[in-house]
Every structure is written in C-alpha cells, then in structure tokens.
Design a protein around this motif. Structure first.
Motif, mmCIF file in Angstrom:
data_model
loop_
_atom_site.group_PDB
_atom_site.id
_atom_site.type_symbol
_atom_site.label_atom_id
_atom_site.label_comp_id
_atom_site.label_asym_id
_atom_site.label_seq_id
_atom_site.Cartn_x
_atom_site.Cartn_y
_atom_site.Cartn_z
ATOM 1 N N ILE A 183 5.989 2.493 -4.637
ATOM 2 C CA ILE A 183 4.831 1.611 -4.141
ATOM 3 C C ILE A 183 3.505 2.355 -4.568
ATOM 4 C CG2 ILE A 183 3.802 0.746 -2.012
ATOM 5 C CD1 ILE A 183 6.654 0.794 -0.825
ATOM 6 N N THR A 184 2.598 1.325 -4.971
ATOM 7 C CA THR A 184 1.563 2.124 -5.585
ATOM 8 C C THR A 184 0.322 1.729 -4.548
ATOM 9 O OG1 THR A 184 2.059 2.170 -8.047
ATOM 10 C CG2 THR A 184 -0.399 2.176 -7.280
ATOM 11 N N LEU A 185 -0.453 2.555 -3.949
ATOM 12 C CA LEU A 185 -1.440 2.384 -3.022
ATOM 13 C C LEU A 185 -2.554 3.210 -3.458
ATOM 14 C CD1 LEU A 185 0.601 2.966 0.290
ATOM 15 C CD2 LEU A 185 0.002 0.832 -0.587
ATOM 16 N N ASP A 186 -3.671 2.493 -2.945
ATOM 17 C CA ASP A 186 -5.046 3.090 -3.295
ATOM 18 C C ASP A 186 -5.572 4.197 -2.209
ATOM 19 O OD1 ASP A 186 -5.602 1.447 -5.502
ATOM 20 O OD2 ASP A 186 -6.337 -0.195 -4.086
ATOM 21 N N ILE A 187 -4.748 5.455 -2.557
ATOM 22 C CA ILE A 187 -4.937 6.472 -1.547
ATOM 23 C C ILE A 187 -4.972 7.791 -2.632
ATOM 24 C CG2 ILE A 187 -3.947 5.391 0.551
ATOM 25 C CD1 ILE A 187 -1.545 7.314 -0.075
ATOM 26 N N ASP A 188 -5.512 8.616 -1.991
ATOM 27 C CA ASP A 188 -5.486 9.936 -2.594
ATOM 28 C C ASP A 188 -4.414 11.031 -1.687
ATOM 29 O OD1 ASP A 188 -5.777 12.738 -3.140
ATOM 30 O OD2 ASP A 188 -7.844 13.056 -2.752
ATOM 31 N N ALA A 189 -3.088 11.213 -2.485
ATOM 32 C CA ALA A 189 -2.075 11.869 -1.710
ATOM 33 C C ALA A 189 -2.316 13.241 -1.459
ATOM 34 C CB ALA A 189 -0.713 11.345 -2.431
ATOM 35 N N SER A 190 -3.227 13.890 -2.258
ATOM 36 C CA SER A 190 -3.746 15.183 -1.964
ATOM 37 C C SER A 190 -4.468 15.262 -0.794
ATOM 38 C CB SER A 190 -4.264 15.832 -3.318
ATOM 39 O OG SER A 190 -5.736 15.257 -3.627
ATOM 40 N N ALA A 191 -4.866 14.282 -0.164
ATOM 41 C CA ALA A 191 -5.577 14.461 0.987
ATOM 42 C C ALA A 191 -4.808 13.879 2.034
ATOM 43 C CB ALA A 191 -6.874 13.334 1.151
ATOM 44 N N TRP A 192 -5.143 14.206 3.379
ATOM 45 C CA TRP A 192 -4.163 14.270 4.629
ATOM 46 C C TRP A 192 -3.941 12.374 4.934
ATOM 47 C CZ3 TRP A 192 -1.532 17.793 6.312
ATOM 48 C CH2 TRP A 192 -2.137 19.117 6.116
ATOM 49 N N HIS A 193 -2.831 12.073 4.864
ATOM 50 C CA HIS A 193 -2.063 10.957 5.551
ATOM 51 C C HIS A 193 -1.011 10.990 6.294
ATOM 52 C CE1 HIS A 193 -4.831 8.602 2.528
ATOM 53 N NE2 HIS A 193 -4.458 9.669 1.475
ATOM 54 N N THR A 194 -0.772 9.999 7.028
ATOM 55 C CA THR A 194 0.515 9.767 8.095
ATOM 56 C C THR A 194 1.398 8.826 7.482
ATOM 57 O OG1 THR A 194 -0.922 10.347 9.755
ATOM 58 C CG2 THR A 194 1.067 9.450 10.246
ATOM 59 N N TYR A 195 2.565 9.434 7.189
ATOM 60 C CA TYR A 195 3.738 8.544 6.814
ATOM 61 C C TYR A 195 4.813 8.488 7.963
ATOM 62 C CZ TYR A 195 1.415 10.284 2.566
ATOM 63 O OH TYR A 195 0.524 10.368 1.534
ATOM 64 N N SER A 196 5.016 7.280 8.180
ATOM 65 C CA SER A 196 5.759 6.876 9.554
ATOM 66 C C SER A 196 7.122 6.000 8.883
ATOM 67 C CB SER A 196 5.146 6.267 10.329
ATOM 68 O OG SER A 196 3.939 6.965 10.726
ATOM 69 N N ALA A 197 8.069 6.225 9.731
ATOM 70 C CA ALA A 197 9.307 5.048 9.487
ATOM 71 C C ALA A 197 9.624 4.774 11.050
ATOM 72 C CB ALA A 197 10.417 5.714 9.061
ATOM 73 N N GLU A 198 9.545 3.426 11.196
ATOM 74 C CA GLU A 198 9.957 2.818 12.587
ATOM 75 C C GLU A 198 11.287 2.350 12.393
ATOM 76 O OE1 GLU A 198 7.888 -0.278 15.545
ATOM 77 O OE2 GLU A 198 8.503 -1.065 13.796
ATOM 78 N N TRP A 199 12.118 2.830 12.954
ATOM 79 C CA TRP A 199 13.716 2.617 12.831
ATOM 80 C C TRP A 199 14.500 1.959 13.865
ATOM 81 C CZ3 TRP A 199 17.108 7.565 13.622
ATOM 82 C CH2 TRP A 199 18.562 7.278 13.269
ATOM 83 N N ALA A 200 14.813 0.704 13.530
ATOM 84 C CA ALA A 200 15.338 -0.057 14.495
ATOM 85 C C ALA A 200 16.744 -0.455 14.143
ATOM 86 C CB ALA A 200 14.516 -1.145 14.761
ATOM 87 N N PRO A 201 17.476 -1.155 15.010
ATOM 88 C CA PRO A 201 19.001 -1.577 14.976
ATOM 89 C C PRO A 201 19.153 -2.444 13.482
ATOM 90 C CG PRO A 201 18.794 -1.465 17.050
ATOM 91 C CD PRO A 201 17.326 -1.244 16.345
ATOM 92 N N ASP A 202 18.082 -3.128 13.351
ATOM 93 C CA ASP A 202 18.530 -4.242 12.346
ATOM 94 C C ASP A 202 17.409 -3.890 10.791
ATOM 95 O OD1 ASP A 202 16.107 -4.777 13.456
ATOM 96 O OD2 ASP A 202 16.258 -7.138 13.526
ATOM 97 N N GLN A 203 16.600 -3.071 11.107
ATOM 98 C CA GLN A 203 15.780 -2.723 9.815
ATOM 99 C C GLN A 203 14.940 -1.487 10.017
ATOM 100 O OE1 GLN A 203 12.813 -5.737 10.340
ATOM 101 N NE2 GLN A 203 11.685 -5.015 11.975
ATOM 102 N N VAL A 204 14.439 -0.908 8.980
ATOM 103 C CA VAL A 204 13.435 0.241 9.087
ATOM 104 C C VAL A 204 12.130 -0.230 8.197
ATOM 105 C CG1 VAL A 204 13.200 2.744 8.306
ATOM 106 C CG2 VAL A 204 15.415 1.845 8.581
ATOM 107 N N ARG A 205 10.969 -0.036 9.056
ATOM 108 C CA ARG A 205 9.682 -0.294 8.677
ATOM 109 C C ARG A 205 8.986 0.871 8.255
ATOM 110 N NH1 ARG A 205 6.618 -4.861 11.770
ATOM 111 N NH2 ARG A 205 6.928 -3.156 13.546
ATOM 112 N N PHE A 206 8.378 0.799 6.948
ATOM 113 C CA PHE A 206 7.560 2.087 6.560
ATOM 114 C C PHE A 206 6.130 1.755 6.467
ATOM 115 C CE2 PHE A 206 11.807 2.149 4.998
ATOM 116 C CZ PHE A 206 12.275 3.427 4.954
ATOM 117 N N PHE A 207 5.408 2.806 7.161
ATOM 118 C CA PHE A 207 3.944 2.675 7.364
ATOM 119 C C PHE A 207 3.246 3.874 6.594
ATOM 120 C CE2 PHE A 207 5.789 0.457 10.710
ATOM 121 C CZ PHE A 207 5.029 -0.625 10.903
ATOM 122 N N VAL A 208 2.201 3.722 6.253
ATOM 123 C CA VAL A 208 1.059 4.783 5.783
ATOM 124 C C VAL A 208 -0.167 4.653 6.339
ATOM 125 C CG1 VAL A 208 0.004 5.763 3.762
ATOM 126 C CG2 VAL A 208 2.258 4.968 3.319
#
Length: 261
Positions: A183-208
């Motif tokens: 996935i290409t995002l308009d972010i500088d990954a050499s700077a601080w970012h929060t990477y998250s996964a919301e894990w549920a019984p039917d799906q996993v949702r990913f957040f930046v």
C-alpha cells in the motif's frame, strides 16, 4: 474511516521510559529455538525516549544456513519441542530443527483486540523494520498464521511517499489464505507513525495513524505473540563499516481488549 477507541481497554503497554528492557514484557531473541543464543540475541539501545533496534557490522547471521540474514528482535512468547524436533513457533522454512530448546513463556499472547506500535524506520535498501502477530502454536502446529501489522522495507519508503506491506500470512494454517498487499501512502516512514491492527473474529482491519488503510476478511481464532524486529539482508561479507550500525526505532507498543466481547 477513523479508528474508534471508545470500547478499548488497555492491557499491555511499553513506552520504554525506564531505559531497560522489561523481562515481564519481552524476550530479546528472534525465534531462539531454531538457532544458538549468540545468533538469536537482539542488539538495542535506548535513545531519545525510544528503543532503538540495532544491527552491527560484527553481528552474526541468525542461522549459519542463513548467512545473509541478521536480526534484532523482541517477542512476547516462546516455546519449543525437544532438541532436534520440528516443534516450535513460526516454521517459516521447512528445514528448521530445534537447536536451543525453550521453556513455555507466555508474556503477552492475546486473542483478538487492538495491537499497535509507534515506529520509525531508516531509508536503507538492506533493512526491514516489522511488527507482527504470529500464532503461538503450543496447542496445535496449524495455529501458525500471521497478522503482518507492518513491514517497512528500506528500499520502499521515502520522505514523501512510502510503500507499506500489510496483511495476513497463512504459513502452516490450512484455514487461512495468504493475503498481503503493498500500500502506497503519502507519509514519511522515516518519521514517527502509529501502525495498528484491530483483530476481530471475522476480520482484521489495519490502520496507520488511526486511519483505516486495509481490511482482510479472515478469522484467526487462537493466541498470538507479538514480534518486533529489525532485519538486515546482507548480500555478502564485503562490508563498509561506516554504514553501521543500522537501526529502526520503537517509541511505544500497546495492546487493548474490547469491552463489548
């Protein structure tokens, strides 16, 4: 879509403020059962309020058979079978055999919830900074799937746009399918970012940074351990030592459970 935190309760947190690694949270080795302690041991420092995972010029390969791979990794669980057996977590290549048997340690092995880390990577084509959940596997070897919250390959990130690897890997779990995406995002990954996964019984949702970037519709219904690692892919032993140490940084890791389950 923004991440809704209203029904989350914090159950695991490390902001690395004590400037020491908490043994109640972390095992500072990468899959130690498959290799020797010297080769699996993480190298790290505490710098400017963050944990810095480090690869040094003299760091040995993770396994002698994997001469191009160096790793500094922290994980929240470990176990293995007896010496010479094939029983142990994350059998990502078929020839693995137990070299250093491990006791059963379950420091934090959630089943569902929100897991996240604040990371910043370096732009280096030989490295990858990653944050995963992998199946603990002690109850059944097929409980081996992986939630890849983020993989930051140093040759795919930049200061204006960055390509992120996110998704699910089946490994030895026949109930799952590999479902990874770049996935290409308009972010500088050499700077601080929060990477998250919301894990549920039917799906996993990913957040930046609390913004939804991907959803995978699969159920991974077993305990998983956290793995936080810096990889170096070294093509040969001809080194320019001025390029070392190589590093990636972690400012916080958190785990939440939902109150409505």
């Amino acid at each position: 879509m923004e991440l809704d935190r209203s029904r989350l309760v914090l159950e695991f947190e490390d902001a690395f403020t004590s400037k020491r690694l908490d043994p109640a949270h972390w095992i500072p080795h990468y899959l130690p059962h498959w290799t020797s302690p010297e080769r699996s041991s993480a190298r790290y420092d505490f710098v400017d309020g963050a944990l810095r995972l480090r690869i040094d010029a003299d760091q040995p390969a993770w396994r002698e058979a994997d001469s191009g791979l160096r790793v500094s990794n922290l994980q929240t669980g470990s176990w293995s079978g007896v010496l010479g057996s094939t029983l142990g977590q994350h059998r990502h290549v078929e020839e693995l055999r137990v070299v250093s048997p491990q006791p059963d340690r379950r420091l934090y092995t959630p089943r569902y919830g929100l897991i996240e880390a604040e990371l910043r990577s370096t732009i280096d084509p030989t490295t990858m900074l990653a944050f995963w959940l992998v199946g603990f596997e002690a109850s059944a070897p097929e409980d081996s799937g992986e939630i890849c919250i983020i993989e930051l390959f140093g040759d795919s990130i930049g200061t204006t746009t960055s390509e992120l690897s996110i998704g699910v890997k089946a490994h030895h779990d026949p109930r799952l399918q590999d479902d990874m995406a770049r996935i290409t995002l308009d972010i500088d990954a050499s700077a601080w970012h929060t990477y998250s996964a919301e894990w549920a019984p039917d799906q996993v949702r990913f957040f930046v940074d609390d913004r939804l970037v991907r959803t995978v519709h699969q159920d991974i219904d077993y305990p998983m351990q956290l793995m936080l690692d810096l990889f170096e892919f070294r093509a040969d032993e001809t080194l320019d030592t001025s390029h070392y140490p190589k590093f990636g940084e972690v400012r916080a890791v958190r785990g939440f459970r939902r109150t409505d389950r």
